[in-house]
Motif scaffolding. Structure first.
Motif, PDB file in Angstrom:
ATOM      1  N   ARG A 175       0.808  -1.227   0.000  1.00  0.00           N
ATOM      2  CA  ARG A 175       0.000   0.000   0.000  1.00  0.00           C
ATOM      3  C   ARG A 175       0.841   1.278   0.000  1.00  0.00           C
ATOM      4  NH1 ARG A 175      -5.270  -0.962   0.654  1.00  0.00           N
ATOM      5  NH2 ARG A 175      -5.912  -3.044   1.323  1.00  0.00           N
ATOM      6  N   ASN A 176       2.155   1.154   0.098  1.00  0.00           N
ATOM      7  CA  ASN A 176       3.013   2.348   0.154  1.00  0.00           C
ATOM      8  C   ASN A 176       3.471   2.737  -1.250  1.00  0.00           C
ATOM      9  OD1 ASN A 176       2.960   2.350   3.050  1.00  0.00           O
ATOM     10  ND2 ASN A 176       4.433   0.673   3.009  1.00  0.00           N
ATOM     11  N   VAL A 177       2.564   3.276  -2.040  1.00  0.00           N
ATOM     12  CA  VAL A 177       2.862   3.566  -3.451  1.00  0.00           C
ATOM     13  C   VAL A 177       2.661   5.054  -3.768  1.00  0.00           C
ATOM     14  CG1 VAL A 177       2.327   1.236  -4.239  1.00  0.00           C
ATOM     15  CG2 VAL A 177       0.487   2.931  -4.098  1.00  0.00           C
ATOM     16  N   GLN A 178       3.001   5.918  -2.806  1.00  0.00           N
ATOM     17  CA  GLN A 178       2.729   7.344  -2.955  1.00  0.00           C
ATOM     18  C   GLN A 178       3.393   7.954  -4.181  1.00  0.00           C
ATOM     19  OE1 GLN A 178       4.027   5.713  -0.376  1.00  0.00           O
ATOM     20  NE2 GLN A 178       3.409   6.533   1.605  1.00  0.00           N
ATOM     21  N   ASN A 179       4.581   7.481  -4.523  1.00  0.00           N
ATOM     22  CA  ASN A 179       5.319   8.090  -5.632  1.00  0.00           C
ATOM     23  C   ASN A 179       4.691   7.795  -6.991  1.00  0.00           C
ATOM     24  OD1 ASN A 179       7.074   8.990  -3.709  1.00  0.00           O
ATOM     25  ND2 ASN A 179       8.752   7.628  -4.262  1.00  0.00           N
ATOM     26  N   PHE A 180       3.812   6.789  -7.043  1.00  0.00           N
ATOM     27  CA  PHE A 180       3.138   6.423  -8.286  1.00  0.00           C
ATOM     28  C   PHE A 180       1.629   6.323  -8.040  1.00  0.00           C
ATOM     29  CE2 PHE A 180       7.472   4.966  -8.561  1.00  0.00           C
ATOM     30  CZ  PHE A 180       7.857   5.347  -9.838  1.00  0.00           C
ATOM     31  N   ARG A 181       1.154   7.221  -7.189  1.00  0.00           N
ATOM     32  CA  ARG A 181      -0.236   7.173  -6.733  1.00  0.00           C
ATOM     33  C   ARG A 181      -1.233   7.144  -7.884  1.00  0.00           C
ATOM     34  NH1 ARG A 181      -0.039  11.322  -3.723  1.00  0.00           N
ATOM     35  NH2 ARG A 181       0.153  10.321  -1.681  1.00  0.00           N
ATOM     36  N   GLU A 182      -1.104   8.073  -8.821  1.00  0.00           N
ATOM     37  CA  GLU A 182      -2.088   8.172  -9.902  1.00  0.00           C
ATOM     38  C   GLU A 182      -2.095   6.918 -10.769  1.00  0.00           C
ATOM     39  OE1 GLU A 182      -3.570  11.470 -13.126  1.00  0.00           O
ATOM     40  OE2 GLU A 182      -1.428  11.133 -12.947  1.00  0.00           O
ATOM     41  N   SER A 183      -0.913   6.394 -11.099  1.00  0.00           N
ATOM     42  CA  SER A 183      -0.836   5.184 -11.932  1.00  0.00           C
ATOM     43  C   SER A 183      -1.505   4.009 -11.235  1.00  0.00           C
ATOM     44  CB  SER A 183       0.628   4.849 -12.243  1.00  0.00           C
ATOM     45  OG  SER A 183       1.228   5.866 -13.008  1.00  0.00           O
ATOM     46  N   TYR A 184      -1.209   3.829  -9.953  1.00  0.00           N
ATOM     47  CA  TYR A 184      -1.812   2.725  -9.209  1.00  0.00           C
ATOM     48  C   TYR A 184      -3.318   2.896  -9.065  1.00  0.00           C
ATOM     49  CZ  TYR A 184       2.319   0.058  -7.845  1.00  0.00           C
ATOM     50  OH  TYR A 184       3.430  -0.756  -7.850  1.00  0.00           O
ATOM     51  N   GLN A 185      -3.750   4.142  -8.840  1.00  0.00           N
ATOM     52  CA  GLN A 185      -5.187   4.381  -8.707  1.00  0.00           C
ATOM     53  C   GLN A 185      -5.930   3.978  -9.978  1.00  0.00           C
ATOM     54  OE1 GLN A 185      -5.325   8.531  -7.626  1.00  0.00           O
ATOM     55  NE2 GLN A 185      -5.382   8.103  -5.429  1.00  0.00           N
ATOM     56  N   LYS A 186      -5.374   4.352 -11.113  1.00  0.00           N
ATOM     57  CA  LYS A 186      -6.027   4.030 -12.380  1.00  0.00           C
ATOM     58  C   LYS A 186      -5.982   2.538 -12.662  1.00  0.00           C
ATOM     59  CE  LYS A 186      -5.539   8.541 -14.568  1.00  0.00           C
ATOM     60  NZ  LYS A 186      -5.032   9.330 -15.702  1.00  0.00           N
ATOM     61  N   LEU A 187      -4.871   1.899 -12.392  1.00  0.00           N
ATOM     62  CA  LEU A 187      -4.763   0.455 -12.606  1.00  0.00           C
ATOM     63  C   LEU A 187      -5.717  -0.302 -11.680  1.00  0.00           C
ATOM     64  CD1 LEU A 187      -0.897   0.004 -12.978  1.00  0.00           C
ATOM     65  CD2 LEU A 187      -2.609  -0.509 -14.724  1.00  0.00           C
ATOM     66  N   ALA A 188      -5.752   0.105 -10.405  1.00  0.00           N
ATOM     67  CA  ALA A 188      -6.620  -0.580  -9.445  1.00  0.00           C
ATOM     68  C   ALA A 188      -8.090  -0.379  -9.784  1.00  0.00           C
ATOM     69  CB  ALA A 188      -6.330  -0.080  -8.033  1.00  0.00           C
ATOM     70  N   ALA A 189      -8.463   0.839 -10.186  1.00  0.00           N
ATOM     71  CA  ALA A 189      -9.859   1.115 -10.536  1.00  0.00           C
ATOM     72  C   ALA A 189     -10.323   0.282 -11.723  1.00  0.00           C
ATOM     73  CB  ALA A 189     -10.031   2.601 -10.839  1.00  0.00           C
ATOM     74  N   ALA A 190      -9.402   0.004 -12.643  1.00  0.00           N
ATOM     75  CA  ALA A 190      -9.750  -0.782 -13.834  1.00  0.00           C
ATOM     76  C   ALA A 190      -9.654  -2.276 -13.588  1.00  0.00           C
ATOM     77  CB  ALA A 190      -8.833  -0.389 -14.993  1.00  0.00           C
ATOM     78  N   GLY A 191      -9.067  -2.652 -12.442  1.00  0.00           N
ATOM     79  CA  GLY A 191      -8.917  -4.073 -12.144  1.00  0.00           C
ATOM     80  C   GLY A 191      -7.591  -4.660 -12.583  1.00  0.00           C
ATOM     81  N   GLY A 192      -6.624  -3.795 -12.931  1.00  0.00           N
ATOM     82  CA  GLY A 192      -5.326  -4.288 -13.388  1.00  0.00           C
ATOM     83  C   GLY A 192      -4.297  -4.438 -12.289  1.00  0.00           C
ATOM     84  N   ALA A 193      -4.606  -3.939 -11.081  1.00  0.00           N
ATOM     85  CA  ALA A 193      -3.669  -4.034  -9.959  1.00  0.00           C
ATOM     86  C   ALA A 193      -4.447  -4.278  -8.679  1.00  0.00           C
ATOM     87  CB  ALA A 193      -2.832  -2.764  -9.838  1.00  0.00           C
ATOM     88  N   ARG A 194      -3.820  -4.997  -7.751  1.00  0.00           N
ATOM     89  CA  ARG A 194      -4.413  -5.239  -6.436  1.00  0.00           C
ATOM     90  C   ARG A 194      -3.376  -4.946  -5.364  1.00  0.00           C
ATOM     91  NH1 ARG A 194      -7.730 -11.009  -7.207  1.00  0.00           N
ATOM     92  NH2 ARG A 194      -9.004 -10.314  -8.980  1.00  0.00           N
ATOM     93  N   PHE A 195      -3.857  -4.427  -4.231  1.00  0.00           N
ATOM     94  CA  PHE A 195      -2.984  -4.117  -3.117  1.00  0.00           C
ATOM     95  C   PHE A 195      -3.024  -5.220  -2.072  1.00  0.00           C
ATOM     96  CE2 PHE A 195      -4.278   0.111  -4.751  1.00  0.00           C
ATOM     97  CZ  PHE A 195      -3.022   0.551  -5.149  1.00  0.00           C
ATOM     98  N   VAL A 196      -1.872  -5.459  -1.442  1.00  0.00           N
ATOM     99  CA  VAL A 196      -1.788  -6.475  -0.388  1.00  0.00           C
ATOM    100  C   VAL A 196      -1.269  -5.815   0.877  1.00  0.00           C
ATOM    101  CG1 VAL A 196      -1.453  -8.359  -2.027  1.00  0.00           C
ATOM    102  CG2 VAL A 196       0.550  -7.181  -1.116  1.00  0.00           C
ATOM    103  N   ARG A 197      -1.745  -6.295   2.004  1.00  0.00           N
ATOM    104  CA  ARG A 197      -1.397  -5.676   3.283  1.00  0.00           C
ATOM    105  C   ARG A 197      -0.057  -6.174   3.821  1.00  0.00           C
ATOM    106  NH1 ARG A 197      -5.530  -7.232   5.621  1.00  0.00           N
ATOM    107  NH2 ARG A 197      -4.700  -9.027   6.756  1.00  0.00           N
ATOM    108  N   ASP A 198       0.204  -7.473   3.641  1.00  0.00           N
ATOM    109  CA  ASP A 198       1.428  -8.059   4.179  1.00  0.00           C
ATOM    110  C   ASP A 198       1.800  -9.293   3.371  1.00  0.00           C
ATOM    111  OD1 ASP A 198      -0.288 -10.166   5.054  1.00  0.00           O
ATOM    112  OD2 ASP A 198      -0.635  -9.130   6.946  1.00  0.00           O
ATOM    113  N   LYS A 199       2.838  -9.990   3.793  1.00  0.00           N
ATOM    114  CA  LYS A 199       3.342 -11.118   3.013  1.00  0.00           C
ATOM    115  C   LYS A 199       2.362 -12.287   2.969  1.00  0.00           C
ATOM    116  CE  LYS A 199       6.161 -12.731   6.920  1.00  0.00           C
ATOM    117  NZ  LYS A 199       7.567 -12.966   7.376  1.00  0.00           N
ATOM    118  N   ASP A 200       1.539 -12.448   4.004  1.00  0.00           N
ATOM    119  CA  ASP A 200       0.554 -13.525   3.982  1.00  0.00           C
ATOM    120  C   ASP A 200      -0.562 -13.238   2.976  1.00  0.00           C
ATOM    121  OD1 ASP A 200       1.718 -15.257   5.906  1.00  0.00           O
ATOM    122  OD2 ASP A 200       0.984 -13.954   7.513  1.00  0.00           O
ATOM    123  N   VAL A 201      -0.989 -11.977   2.917  1.00  0.00           N
ATOM    124  CA  VAL A 201      -2.002 -11.594   1.933  1.00  0.00           C
ATOM    125  C   VAL A 201      -1.408 -11.684   0.525  1.00  0.00           C
ATOM    126  CG1 VAL A 201      -3.552  -9.762   1.167  1.00  0.00           C
ATOM    127  CG2 VAL A 201      -3.169 -10.114   3.611  1.00  0.00           C
TER     128      VAL A 201
END
Length: 441
Positions: free
Chosen positions: A353-379
């Motif tokens: 979830r620490n993707v501040q430097n590429f916030r806009e790119s991740y937001q657009k990818l996640a909104a479209a379903g191209g990226a997912r965020f994970v909380r920790d190594k188990d997730v």
């Protein structure tokens, strides 16, 4: 009062740099011993040119490291196509290698001079640029002030200010304004970046989008790719790329958890800094894992657990070996790394979830379903397992990522449009020079 204080501090910075100049050689020499400088090109760091200045108009373009160099490569190619000479400076050995691979002898590459007046002045005296273009967030006070004193137009392209950088400059707003007033134009990546530059005193500011989107996918040697794919065969593969300290442990944790469910699993680990490869390989061996190292030419066998991508400039190879990629500096690091290269190569993107430097790119990818965020190594392990088991869902993410990248394209055209007032006179100058030389023959 604050303006006078800013001038005083910047003057102090200038004199401090001049005083440090005679003793800075030891530091540069130490960096050379660590492989961070090319020994036979150290003089360039003092502004001493390695090549003569070509005739005609010349643009100085600075890109700090690998990511910035890749991002501005298409822009440089367009400028060169206009008949304008380009001197590209970078600050790292790896970015110099990328510049050579991507641009060859179409440009002149030099290492960026130290931000000390003697070095910057010597550099500018030799190259005499007609325009200076700076990529992303390289704000070097002495360089900016010296260019300003010589009335050389300065344009910041693909401008970005991270949360941390903006907070830091905001505490010194009067200094930021004294520097940014020297910029003729700031072309920002996003509305957020544009607003930040505007608050710090930049005028004018426009938005272009991210130049990284308009780059071509990272290249690959087809013969090497075919050979390594042959070694892997039909094994299931996932990758952890651009990893920082702690994220390799997370990747090993995922591999250890999942190999009971996927006996043929191969994990590809590509550290952001390949010099850490010895320590990573040793840590894997301590856990009983078999490692094949790309830098050593190790072959991948059926018993290989980890393929360690410890080389520079081969991200195109590693990403083409998998359809699932965790992008690092996002789980244990801060700020994230660029997710666009995996997305444009049809790879399902996972990240912390620490993707501040590429916030806009991740937001657009996640909104479209191209990226997912994970909380920790188990997730992360759960997400990798899910995608390995579900080809339709994996394919959906891959397609969404590629589609999002295509929709985000257009930054290069917007950047060129904003640069037009500064580039057009140089195009005319280049054409007049060609005509004069032609008539002379």
């Amino acid at each position: 009062m604050s303006e006078r204080w800013a001038r005083t501090l910047l003057t102090a910075y200038r004199w401090a740099g001049a005083a440090a100049y005679p003793v800075i050689g030891g530091y540069v020499a130490w960096r050379a011993t660590k492989g961070k400088e090319e020994h036979n090109r150290r003089r360039e760091r003092y502004g001493r040119a390695g090549l003569p200045r070509p005739e005609g108009p010349l643009v100085w373009l600075h890109a700090a490291s690998v990511g910035e160099t890749i991002a501005v490569a298409p822009l440089i190619e367009r400028i060169v196509d206009f008949g304008i000479n380009v001197v590209l400076t970078t600050g790292t050995v790896t970015s110099a290698q990328v510049a050579k691979e991507r641009l060859g002898d179409r440009i002149i590459h030099q290492y960026v001079p130290l931000d000390l007046k003697p070095a910057v002045s010597r550099f500018l005296d030799h190259w005499q640029p007609d325009l200076a273009i700076i990529a992303e967030s390289e704000i070097w006070p002495m360089t900016i002030l010296e260019l300003g004193a010589r009335r050389v137009p300065q344009v910041l392209v693909n401008g970005r200010l991270s949360d941390r950088s903006f907070a830091s400059w905001s505490k010194r707003g009067f200094i930021a304004e004294a520097l940014l007033e020297n910029l003729a134009h700031v072309i920002a990546q996003s509305e957020v970046d544009a607003e930040r530059f505007h608050k710090l005193g930049a005028r004018p500011v426009t938005v272009s989008g991210n130049l990284k989107v308009d780059t071509v996918p990272p290249p690959v040697d087809a013969e090497i790719l075919a050979r390594i794919k042959g070694e892997i065969g039909n094994r299931k593969v996932w990758a952890a790329v651009s990893t920082h300290d702690g994220e390799e442990d997370a990747a090993v944790h995922v591999h250890t958890l999942l190999r009971g469910r996927h006996s043929d699993l191969l994990t590809v680990i590509v550290p952001r800094h390949p010099e850490r490869a010895d320590a990573i390989a040793a840590a894997c061996a301590e856990k009983g894992l078999t490692v094949a190292r790309r830098s050593l030419g190790d072959k991948i066998s059926s018993g290989t657990d980890i393929f360690l991508g410890d080389t520079i400039g081969e991200m195109g190879l590693y990403l083409r070996l998998t359809e699932i990629a965790f992008v690092g500096r996002s789980l244990t690091g801060q700020g994230g790394q660029n997710p666009l290269e995996p997305a444009m190569l049809e790879t399902a993107v996972l990240a912390g979830r620490n993707v501040q430097n590429f916030r806009e790119s991740y937001q657009k990818l996640a909104a479209a379903g191209g990226a997912r965020f994970v909380r920790d190594k188990d997730v992360l392990a759960g997400a990798v397992n899910f995608l390995l088991n579900n080809e339709p869902e994996r394919r959906k993410m891959m397609d969404a990522g590629m589609r999002t990248v295509e929709e985000m394209r257009g930054s290069l055209a917007k950047t060129l449009q904003a640069l037009e007032p500064y580039i057009h006179p140089l195009i005319v100058q280049a054409r007049l020079g060609t005509a004069v030389n032609g008539s002379g023959r």
